[in-house]
Design an enzyme around this catalytic site. Structure first.
Site, PDB file in Angstrom:
ATOM      1  N   SER A   9       0.842  -1.195   0.000  1.00 24.51           N
ATOM      2  CA  SER A   9       0.000   0.000   0.000  1.00 24.51           C
ATOM      3  C   SER A   9       0.876   1.243   0.000  1.00 24.51           C
ATOM      4  CB  SER A   9      -0.905   0.016   1.233  1.00 24.51           C
ATOM      5  OG  SER A   9      -1.495   1.297   1.331  1.00 24.51           O
ATOM      6  N   HIS A  34      -0.981  -1.075  -4.456  1.00 28.84           N
ATOM      7  CA  HIS A  34      -2.279  -0.740  -3.856  1.00 28.84           C
ATOM      8  C   HIS A  34      -2.322   0.767  -3.573  1.00 28.84           C
ATOM      9  CE1 HIS A  34      -5.942  -1.815  -1.594  1.00 28.84           C
ATOM     10  NE2 HIS A  34      -5.564  -0.904  -0.713  1.00 28.84           N
ATOM     11  N   ASP A  36      -4.625   3.872  -2.114  1.00 24.84           N
ATOM     12  CA  ASP A  36      -5.766   4.175  -1.247  1.00 24.84           C
ATOM     13  C   ASP A  36      -6.294   5.581  -1.480  1.00 24.84           C
ATOM     14  OD1 ASP A  36      -6.154   1.784   0.417  1.00 24.84           O
ATOM     15  OD2 ASP A  36      -4.102   2.181   1.087  1.00 24.84           O
ATOM     16  N   MET A  38      -9.095   8.254  -0.472  1.00 23.45           N
ATOM     17  CA  MET A  38     -10.040   8.541   0.623  1.00 23.45           C
ATOM     18  C   MET A  38     -10.609   9.942   0.441  1.00 23.45           C
ATOM     19  SD  MET A  38      -7.979   7.021   3.879  1.00 23.45           S
ATOM     20  CE  MET A  38      -7.029   5.487   3.746  1.00 23.45           C
ATOM     21  N   HIS A  67      -8.123   1.361  -4.526  1.00 23.87           N
ATOM     22  CA  HIS A  67      -9.146   1.120  -3.502  1.00 23.87           C
ATOM     23  C   HIS A  67      -9.793   2.459  -3.178  1.00 23.87           C
ATOM     24  CE1 HIS A  67      -9.734  -0.167   1.030  1.00 23.87           C
ATOM     25  NE2 HIS A  67     -10.886  -0.058   0.387  1.00 23.87           N
ATOM     26  N   MET A  69     -12.185   4.589  -1.228  1.00 24.95           N
ATOM     27  CA  MET A  69     -12.986   4.699  -0.008  1.00 24.95           C
ATOM     28  C   MET A  69     -13.713   6.035  -0.091  1.00 24.95           C
ATOM     29  SD  MET A  69      -9.986   3.151   2.379  1.00 24.95           S
ATOM     30  CE  MET A  69      -8.796   3.360   1.049  1.00 24.95           C
ATOM     31  N   MET A 138     -12.039  -6.137   4.430  1.00 25.46           N
ATOM     32  CA  MET A 138     -11.209  -5.239   5.257  1.00 25.46           C
ATOM     33  C   MET A 138     -10.978  -5.881   6.625  1.00 25.46           C
ATOM     34  SD  MET A 138     -10.440  -2.551   3.459  1.00 25.46           S
ATOM     35  CE  MET A 138      -9.584  -1.716   4.815  1.00 25.46           C
ATOM     36  N   GLY A 143      -9.343   3.924   6.669  1.00 25.40           N
ATOM     37  CA  GLY A 143      -9.061   5.329   6.975  1.00 25.40           C
ATOM     38  C   GLY A 143      -7.592   5.589   7.238  1.00 25.40           C
ATOM     39  N   PHE A 144      -6.917   4.621   7.829  1.00 28.81           N
ATOM     40  CA  PHE A 144      -5.528   4.866   8.224  1.00 28.81           C
ATOM     41  C   PHE A 144      -4.691   3.599   8.089  1.00 28.81           C
ATOM     42  CE2 PHE A 144      -8.375   7.666  10.462  1.00 28.81           C
ATOM     43  CZ  PHE A 144      -7.810   8.914  10.216  1.00 28.81           C
ATOM     44  N   GLY A 145      -3.419   3.780   7.782  1.00 27.59           N
ATOM     45  CA  GLY A 145      -2.479   2.664   7.801  1.00 27.59           C
ATOM     46  C   GLY A 145      -2.042   2.394   9.233  1.00 27.59           C
ATOM     47  N   GLY A 146      -1.379   1.275   9.431  1.00 29.35           N
ATOM     48  CA  GLY A 146      -0.757   0.992  10.723  1.00 29.35           C
ATOM     49  C   GLY A 146      -1.697   0.550  11.827  1.00 29.35           C
ATOM     50  N   ASP A 172      -7.016  -6.534   3.579  1.00 26.87           N
ATOM     51  CA  ASP A 172      -6.364  -5.224   3.689  1.00 26.87           C
ATOM     52  C   ASP A 172      -6.517  -4.707   5.121  1.00 26.87           C
ATOM     53  OD1 ASP A 172      -5.418  -2.646   3.340  1.00 26.87           O
ATOM     54  OD2 ASP A 172      -6.997  -2.021   1.946  1.00 26.87           O
ATOM     55  N   GLY A 173      -5.366  -4.479   5.764  1.00 27.13           N
ATOM     56  CA  GLY A 173      -5.363  -3.897   7.104  1.00 27.13           C
ATOM     57  C   GLY A 173      -4.633  -4.766   8.103  1.00 27.13           C
ATOM     58  N   GLY A 174      -3.491  -4.278   8.559  1.00 25.25           N
ATOM     59  CA  GLY A 174      -2.749  -4.988   9.598  1.00 25.25           C
ATOM     60  C   GLY A 174      -2.092  -6.279   9.142  1.00 25.25           C
ATOM     61  N   GLY A 194       0.913  -2.189   4.060  1.00 26.39           N
ATOM     62  CA  GLY A 194       1.514  -0.862   3.997  1.00 26.39           C
ATOM     63  C   GLY A 194       2.684  -0.743   4.939  1.00 26.39           C
TER      64      GLY A 194
END
Ligand code: DX5
Ligand code: ZN
Length: 226
Positions: A9, A34, A36, A38, A67, A69, A138, A143-146, A172-174, A194
């Site tokens: 990402s 990827h 993102d 937003m 992606h 959002m 998801m 909304g946010f990375g990390g 996607d996510g974590g 990411g």
């Protein structure tokens, strides 16, 4: 068994040097990039939009996995494909008529994909499984990375595969070395990461580590299913 794909990402890249970051992650073995998008409305953050996707397309050697959002995917889908999205993923929560968006994406020459948030059931995508190239589950609230991986979404991956979905299944996510195997075992084959990739000292080693973990888990699942 669908091909394992690692999709870094770019949200976690250095935006000042985006072209170099694209090259760095491609040279390290990224399969897809990827991206993102937003809108500050569907999600509580604003990132990048059409001009940056267009700019990325000029330097990218790998497919752009965009992606979006955003609250009104029907109004923007065609323009994101024209800007360079190879795969365009929009959210089921953002539209009443996903079929209409899917049709627009296909007509523009892109591959349509539907995303669902952690609290959205797979029933929201099931009527469209025959029409999409990919489903994105998801594993954080977008909304946010990390953010921290939510293992409670994994049964949705298993259920989508049990329902016969043979297309790409993205998570996607974590995602990182400690979470990717569980996601692969549950049925995912496209892995967005990411912070776990751009935060690593050696990008190539990290992407290789993620790929090996995902492939080993997918083989275990296939063996178990026989
Ligand atoms: C979150 C984005 C993700 C994010 C992932 O809203 O959709 O793609 O960049 O970042 P990590 O891998 O750090 O959770
Ligand atoms: Zn994303």
């Amino acid at each position: 068994m669908p091909t394992v794909r690692i999709a870094p990402s770019l949200l976690s890249a250095d935006f000042v040097r985006l072209a170099e970051e694209v090259r760095r992650v491609e040279d390290a073995g990224a399969d897809w990039l990827h991206v993102d998008v937003m809108d500050g409305h569907f999600v509580p953050n604003l990132t990048i939009g059409l001009p940056v996707v267009e700019a990325l397309k000029k330097v990218a050697r790998r497919p752009l996995d965009v992606h979006i959002m955003i609250s009104n995917p029907l109004d923007y889908a065609r323009r994101y494909v024209e800007a360079g999205a190879d795969v365009l993923t929009f959210h089921a929560e953002a539209c009443a008529e996903p079929r209409a968006v899917i049709d627009v994406i296909r007509a523009a020459g892109g591959k349509p994909a539907l995303a669902i948030n952690p609290n959205t059931p797979i029933e929201r995508v099931e009527p469209c499984l025959d029409a999409v190239a990919m489903v994105l589950v998801m594993s954080v609230y977008p909304g946010f990375g990390g953010q921290k991986f939510m293992p409670e979404v994994l049964p949705k991956l298993t259920a989508l595969r049990a329902a016969g979905f043979a297309g790409d299944l993205e998570i996607d996510g974590g995602i990182g070395p400690s979470t990717i195997a569980a996601a692969a075992q549950a049925g995912a084959n496209v892995f967005v990461a990411g912070s776990a990739i751009f935060g690593a000292p050696d990008l190539s080693a990290r992407i290789g580590e993620l790929r090996r973990a995902a492939e080993a888990a997918a083989v275990r699942t296939a063996a178990g299913a026989r």
